[in-house]
Design a protein around this motif. Structure first.
Motif, mmCIF file in Angstrom:
data_model
loop_
_atom_site.group_PDB
_atom_site.id
_atom_site.type_symbol
_atom_site.label_atom_id
_atom_site.label_comp_id
_atom_site.label_asym_id
_atom_site.label_seq_id
_atom_site.Cartn_x
_atom_site.Cartn_y
_atom_site.Cartn_z
ATOM 1 N N UNK A 198 6.935 -10.359 -0.360
ATOM 2 C CA UNK A 198 7.216 -9.760 0.941
ATOM 3 C C UNK A 198 6.299 -8.557 1.171
ATOM 4 N N UNK A 199 6.395 -8.027 2.350
ATOM 5 C CA UNK A 199 5.593 -6.856 2.692
ATOM 6 C C UNK A 199 5.972 -5.646 1.866
ATOM 7 N N UNK A 200 7.248 -5.552 1.493
ATOM 8 C CA UNK A 200 7.700 -4.440 0.676
ATOM 9 C C UNK A 200 7.115 -4.511 -0.734
ATOM 10 N N UNK A 201 6.971 -5.721 -1.275
ATOM 11 C CA UNK A 201 6.348 -5.890 -2.593
ATOM 12 C C UNK A 201 4.876 -5.484 -2.565
ATOM 13 N N UNK A 202 4.195 -5.867 -1.511
ATOM 14 C CA UNK A 202 2.782 -5.507 -1.379
ATOM 15 C C UNK A 202 2.634 -3.994 -1.265
ATOM 16 N N UNK A 203 3.513 -3.368 -0.485
ATOM 17 C CA UNK A 203 3.490 -1.913 -0.356
ATOM 18 C C UNK A 203 3.740 -1.242 -1.698
ATOM 19 N N UNK A 204 4.673 -1.776 -2.471
ATOM 20 C CA UNK A 204 4.971 -1.208 -3.790
ATOM 21 C C UNK A 204 3.771 -1.319 -4.718
ATOM 22 N N UNK A 205 3.052 -2.437 -4.685
ATOM 23 C CA UNK A 205 1.860 -2.597 -5.519
ATOM 24 C C UNK A 205 0.759 -1.620 -5.099
ATOM 25 N N UNK A 223 1.202 1.326 -3.686
ATOM 26 C CA UNK A 223 1.616 2.648 -4.143
ATOM 27 C C UNK A 223 1.389 2.785 -5.643
ATOM 28 N N UNK A 224 1.688 1.752 -6.409
ATOM 29 C CA UNK A 224 1.493 1.785 -7.859
ATOM 30 C C UNK A 224 0.024 1.934 -8.229
ATOM 31 N N UNK A 225 -0.850 1.247 -7.529
ATOM 32 C CA UNK A 225 -2.295 1.338 -7.799
ATOM 33 C C UNK A 225 -2.817 2.727 -7.455
ATOM 34 N N UNK A 226 -2.373 3.277 -6.321
ATOM 35 C CA UNK A 226 -2.798 4.623 -5.939
ATOM 36 C C UNK A 226 -2.290 5.650 -6.942
ATOM 37 N N UNK A 227 -1.069 5.496 -7.409
ATOM 38 C CA UNK A 227 -0.513 6.413 -8.401
ATOM 39 C C UNK A 227 -1.288 6.352 -9.720
ATOM 40 N N UNK A 228 -1.617 5.158 -10.178
ATOM 41 C CA UNK A 228 -2.382 5.009 -11.418
ATOM 42 C C UNK A 228 -3.776 5.622 -11.276
#
Length: 80
Positions: A2-9, A11-16
């Motif tokens: 879903x769009x929420x999963x893509x958003x979470x990924x 955010x995770x990439x930006x955080x890393x």
């Protein structure tokens, strides 16, 4: 996915990427300060900054303080 999963990924990439960037800046900072201040052991301060980050953060502030501390010059004798 879903769009929420893509958003979470995203955010995770930006955080890393941010964590990697901060670690690189922290390793670079003591050496950069020492070189800018003309420290006599600037290369050793640079190495100390990176080594302390690789083997534990506890001694990194000491490397940062070392970058600001200059070795006192020998006093020249004054002639009367």
């Amino acid at each position: 996915m879903s769009g929420l999963d893509i958003f979470a990924w995203i955010v995770l990439i930006i955080l890393a990427a941010s964590i990697v960037g901060v670690v690189c800046i922290m390793g670079w900072l003591p050496g950069h300060i020492a070189k800018g201040r003309g420290h006599p052991w600037a290369q050793a301060v640079t190495v100390a900054g990176w080594i302390t980050l690789l083997f534990g953060f506890a001694l990194w502030p000491i490397a940062l303080i070392w970058a600001y501390v200059d070795i006192p010059r020998a006093r020249e004798e004054t002639r009367p």
